[in-house]
Design an enzyme around this catalytic site. Structure first.
Site, PDB file in Angstrom:
ATOM      1  N   CYS A  15      33.387  37.156  45.778  1.00 22.80           N
ATOM      2  CA  CYS A  15      32.398  38.216  45.591  1.00 22.80           C
ATOM      3  C   CYS A  15      31.125  37.993  46.396  1.00 22.80           C
ATOM      4  CB  CYS A  15      32.068  38.376  44.109  1.00 22.80           C
ATOM      5  SG  CYS A  15      33.451  38.993  43.134  1.00 22.80           S
TER       6      CYS A  15
ATOM      7  N   ASN B 165      33.585  46.470  39.599  1.00 18.29           N
ATOM      8  CA  ASN B 165      33.364  45.337  40.502  1.00 18.29           C
ATOM      9  C   ASN B 165      34.391  45.410  41.630  1.00 18.29           C
ATOM     10  OD1 ASN B 165      33.321  42.836  41.770  1.00 18.29           O
ATOM     11  ND2 ASN B 165      33.032  41.672  39.892  1.00 18.29           N
TER      12      ASN B 165
ATOM     13  N   HIS C 251      25.265  42.171  44.066  1.00 21.51           N
ATOM     14  CA  HIS C 251      26.700  42.345  43.893  1.00 21.51           C
ATOM     15  C   HIS C 251      26.956  43.020  42.549  1.00 21.51           C
ATOM     16  CE1 HIS C 251      30.858  41.707  43.162  1.00 21.51           C
ATOM     17  NE2 HIS C 251      30.680  40.707  42.328  1.00 21.51           N
TER      18      HIS C 251
END
Length: 335
Positions: free
Chosen positions: A122, A292, A262
């Site tokens: 990520c 996500n 993020h």
């Protein structure tokens, strides 16, 4: 875990983002759609902030998402593929273990340039962005295509009602080029703490544990996460690295146009914003609609705001990526 308190601070100037692009699959999966899997729609919103996410159909892989995002980016820049001299794809869900997904993307786009993948999960897009900017800043590339793309719904266990609802599929891209000396990262930091590797990982599929039938049957090829310590780590490391970057650049949050974290979890974003006292209108987000998307999350948010005309030359943008590794990167970018 190690008590990693800081990482080196650097500058990376003379580079600009020429254009952005993004792509997400058409299929929208709402929280109500996941009820049949044992997922409580209200719990999903309360614990993650996600209302819906995108899911790629079986025939679509990560390279397809990346190509679509890249095509939109190049079209926005009015840049022919022949002018691109570097392709980097940040992903932890490649089409194949080998070759690199970036090579598939390069071929599909008709680009004659080196191409490679970068896996920092990520945090991948931020790592790839810094890497691409280093190529441009050093003169080793003049048009660097940096893509973040992940097909997360293939690597999360639909039998896990706590993890499965968080993730979605998507990709975003930026085209980098030489800029004015004051453009680029006024300050940035990259860090990693490998002692936290067991908190967020896919146990099977590598050389440590090659695929085997019992492992697949028990779901060891899926992503596994210990949420609470990851949450605590994220809400500590992001404010800390943000303060360090702002201090190094001699900038205050009042001067920052937008903040893109993020899109891991709305609770993480809200906790960081509260800790740093960032006004809600400065925190740019889309986790409610996309979930996500791992390496795709930062460029997806960025592209939305660029296309809405919300960034002007000279604006300051704070960006932070974080995730498995554990790895993170935070930077202050002058547009």
């Amino acid at each position: 875990m190690l008590n990693v308190t800081s990482a080196p601070l650097r500058q990376l100037g003379g580079v600009r983002i020429l254009a952005t692009g993004s792509y997400a699959p058409e299929q929208i999966v709402t929280n109500a759609d996941l009820a049949s899997l044992g997922c409580d729609p209200d719990w999903i919103v309360q614990r993650t902030g996600v209302h819906e996410r995108r899911r790629a159909p079986p025939e679509i892989a990560t390279s397809d998402l990346a190509v679509s995002a890249a095509q939109r980016c190049l079209a926005s820049a009015n840049c022919p593929p022949g002018d691109v001299d570097l392709v980097i794809v940040a992903t932890f869900t490649p089409d194949f273990p080998a070759p690199a997904t970036a090579c598939l993307v390069q071929d599909r786009l008709g680009i004659n340039a080196p191409a490679f993948d970068l896996n920092a999960a990520c945090a991948g897009f931020f790592y790839a962005l810094v890497t691409g900017m280093q190529f441009v800043s050093s003169g080793c590339a003049r048009r660097a295509l940096v893509i973040g793309a992940d097909t997360n719904t293939r690597v999360v266990d639909p039998r896990d009602p706590k993890i499965y609802p968080i993730f979605g599929d998507g990709a975003g891209a930026v085209l980098l080029a030489p800029g004015e000396p004051d453009q680029g990262f006024l300050a940035y930091t990259l860090g990693a703490d490998g002692s936290g590797v067991d908190l967020l990982r896919m146990p099977m599929g590598g050389t440590r544990e090659p695929p085997h039938v019992p492992g697949v049957e028990s779901g060891r090829h899926y992503l596994w996460m210990e949420g609470r310590p990851v949450f605590k780590w994220a809400v500590r490391i992001i404010p800390q690295s943000t303060r360090e970057v702002l201090a190094a650049a001699q900038v205050t949050l009042d001067q920052v146009r937008g903040v893109i974290l993020h899109q891991a979890n709305a609770r993480i974003i809200d906790a960081v914003a509260a800790e740093l006292e960032i006004p809600p209108q400065k925190v740019w987000r889309n986790i409610e609609r996309y979930g996500n998307t791992s390496a795709g999350s930062i460029p997806l948010v960025l592209d939305e705001h660029v296309r809405a005309g919300e960034l002007r030359r000279g604006d300051l943008l704070l960006i932070s990526g974080f995730g498995a590794g554990l790895a993170w990167g935070t930077g202050l970018l002058r547009w």
